[in-house]
Design a protein around this motif. Structure first.
Motif, mmCIF file in Angstrom:
data_model
loop_
_atom_site.group_PDB
_atom_site.id
_atom_site.type_symbol
_atom_site.label_atom_id
_atom_site.label_comp_id
_atom_site.label_asym_id
_atom_site.label_seq_id
_atom_site.Cartn_x
_atom_site.Cartn_y
_atom_site.Cartn_z
ATOM 1 N N ALA A 60 37.077 -23.431 -83.887
ATOM 2 C CA ALA A 60 37.524 -23.915 -85.189
ATOM 3 C C ALA A 60 37.737 -22.747 -86.158
ATOM 4 N N ILE A 61 36.865 -21.742 -86.083
ATOM 5 C CA ILE A 61 37.027 -20.567 -86.941
ATOM 6 C C ILE A 61 38.315 -19.839 -86.570
ATOM 7 N N ILE A 62 38.530 -19.633 -85.275
ATOM 8 C CA ILE A 62 39.727 -18.916 -84.818
ATOM 9 C C ILE A 62 41.000 -19.640 -85.227
ATOM 10 N N SER A 63 40.977 -20.976 -85.146
ATOM 11 C CA SER A 63 42.187 -21.741 -85.476
ATOM 12 C C SER A 63 42.344 -21.976 -86.976
ATOM 13 N N GLY A 64 41.353 -21.549 -87.766
ATOM 14 C CA GLY A 64 41.418 -21.742 -89.208
ATOM 15 C C GLY A 64 41.078 -23.156 -89.641
ATOM 16 N N MET A 65 40.467 -23.936 -88.760
ATOM 17 C CA MET A 65 40.151 -25.329 -89.059
ATOM 18 C C MET A 65 38.660 -25.565 -89.326
ATOM 19 N N TYR A 66 37.873 -24.507 -89.392
ATOM 20 C CA TYR A 66 36.423 -24.673 -89.536
ATOM 21 C C TYR A 66 36.065 -25.199 -90.917
ATOM 22 N N ILE A 67 35.232 -26.219 -90.914
ATOM 23 C CA ILE A 67 34.633 -26.739 -92.137
ATOM 24 C C ILE A 67 33.150 -26.874 -91.835
ATOM 25 N N GLY A 68 32.313 -26.265 -92.594
ATOM 26 C CA GLY A 68 30.886 -26.355 -92.334
ATOM 27 C C GLY A 68 30.084 -25.886 -93.523
ATOM 28 N N ARG A 69 28.820 -26.123 -93.429
ATOM 29 C CA ARG A 69 27.891 -25.666 -94.457
ATOM 30 C C ARG A 69 26.745 -24.995 -93.717
ATOM 31 N N GLU A 70 26.663 -23.708 -93.855
ATOM 32 C CA GLU A 70 25.663 -22.942 -93.123
ATOM 33 C C GLU A 70 24.664 -22.326 -94.085
ATOM 34 N N ALA A 71 23.514 -22.013 -93.558
ATOM 35 C CA ALA A 71 22.490 -21.286 -94.301
ATOM 36 C C ALA A 71 22.270 -19.977 -93.561
ATOM 37 N N PRO A 72 23.181 -19.024 -93.750
ATOM 38 C CA PRO A 72 23.143 -17.795 -92.953
ATOM 39 C C PRO A 72 21.791 -17.095 -92.990
ATOM 40 N N SER A 73 21.386 -16.637 -91.824
ATOM 41 C CA SER A 73 20.175 -15.827 -91.711
ATOM 42 C C SER A 73 20.538 -14.573 -90.936
ATOM 43 N N LEU A 74 19.779 -13.541 -91.115
ATOM 44 C CA LEU A 74 20.108 -12.262 -90.486
ATOM 45 C C LEU A 74 20.126 -12.346 -88.966
ATOM 46 N N ASP A 75 19.299 -13.200 -88.389
ATOM 47 C CA ASP A 75 19.234 -13.299 -86.933
ATOM 48 C C ASP A 75 20.095 -14.438 -86.376
ATOM 49 N N ASP A 76 20.965 -15.017 -87.214
ATOM 50 C CA ASP A 76 21.809 -16.152 -86.820
ATOM 51 C C ASP A 76 20.984 -17.351 -86.375
ATOM 52 N N GLY A 77 19.739 -17.449 -86.866
ATOM 53 C CA GLY A 77 18.849 -18.540 -86.496
ATOM 54 C C GLY A 77 19.394 -19.911 -86.831
ATOM 55 N N ASP A 78 20.305 -19.985 -87.798
ATOM 56 C CA ASP A 78 20.892 -21.269 -88.154
ATOM 57 C C ASP A 78 22.016 -21.669 -87.201
ATOM 58 N N ILE A 79 22.544 -20.715 -86.449
ATOM 59 C CA ILE A 79 23.685 -20.976 -85.566
ATOM 60 C C ILE A 79 23.259 -21.051 -84.097
ATOM 61 N N VAL A 80 22.197 -20.371 -83.738
ATOM 62 C CA VAL A 80 21.730 -20.348 -82.346
ATOM 63 C C VAL A 80 21.576 -21.747 -81.748
ATOM 64 N N PRO A 81 21.020 -22.739 -82.463
ATOM 65 C CA PRO A 81 20.874 -24.068 -81.868
ATOM 66 C C PRO A 81 22.196 -24.695 -81.419
ATOM 67 N N LEU A 82 23.302 -24.255 -82.003
ATOM 68 C CA LEU A 82 24.596 -24.801 -81.594
ATOM 69 C C LEU A 82 24.898 -24.499 -80.128
ATOM 70 N N SER A 83 24.342 -23.411 -79.617
ATOM 71 C CA SER A 83 24.587 -23.048 -78.218
ATOM 72 C C SER A 83 23.772 -23.906 -77.253
ATOM 73 N N LEU A 84 22.858 -24.732 -77.781
ATOM 74 C CA LEU A 84 22.022 -25.588 -76.943
ATOM 75 C C LEU A 84 22.535 -27.026 -76.886
ATOM 76 N N LEU A 85 23.637 -27.304 -77.574
ATOM 77 C CA LEU A 85 24.224 -28.641 -77.612
ATOM 78 C C LEU A 85 25.515 -28.626 -76.808
ATOM 79 N N THR A 86 25.516 -29.329 -75.689
ATOM 80 C CA THR A 86 26.649 -29.343 -74.766
ATOM 81 C C THR A 86 27.418 -30.649 -74.886
ATOM 82 N N PHE A 87 28.731 -30.552 -74.914
ATOM 83 C CA PHE A 87 29.602 -31.719 -74.968
ATOM 84 C C PHE A 87 30.428 -31.841 -73.696
ATOM 85 N N CYS A 88 30.699 -33.062 -73.325
ATOM 86 C CA CYS A 88 31.635 -33.365 -72.240
ATOM 87 C C CYS A 88 32.664 -34.328 -72.824
#
Length: 118
Positions: free
Chosen positions: A43-71
């Motif tokens: 979504a970021i690459i395509s320019g379509m990203y919409i989100g609300r993040e709480a950035p942390s230095l270690d990307d701790g707010d984004i890491v959980p996204l890698s644990l959610l798998t979609f089919c």
């Protein structure tokens, strides 16, 4: 599990019209797997990203996204069904298992659709 139920149905000689595991598989035109992190990146690459993040230095707010798998299963008629798998403990995350669970969840949504066609 669906195969064992089908075997039991056959063993009992139940012949009424029903949806079989092979019918569910035959209804699938294509299947796609990705994590929420993959989706965010796309979504970021395509320019379509919409989100609300709480950035942390270690990307701790984004890491959980890698644990959610979609089919996403695209059916032969163009309809889509989705399934997901969330890993509670990052130490237990294994991509192949996540994909299998997400696929099972998506498959469970096809049964009623095919049943309606009967």
């Amino acid at each position: 599990m669906a195969d064992s139920i089908e075997q039991e149905i056959q063993a009992k000689g139940l012949n009424a019209p029903r949806v079989k595991p092979a019918d569910v598989e035959a209804s699938i035109a294509s299947e796609h797997y990705f994590t929420a992190a993959d989706g965010r990146c796309g979504a970021i690459i395509s320019g379509m990203y919409i989100g609300r993040e709480a950035p942390s230095l270690d990307d701790g707010d984004i890491v959980p996204l890698s644990l959610l798998t979609f089919c996403v299963l695209v059916l032969r008629n163009g309809f889509t069904v989705t399934g997901e798998s969330a890993c509670a403990s990052p130490e237990n995350f294994y991509p192949e298992i996540g994909r299998k669970i997400a696929r099972q969840h998506a498959l469970s949504k096809i049964w009623p659709l095919l049943g309606y066609e009967l």
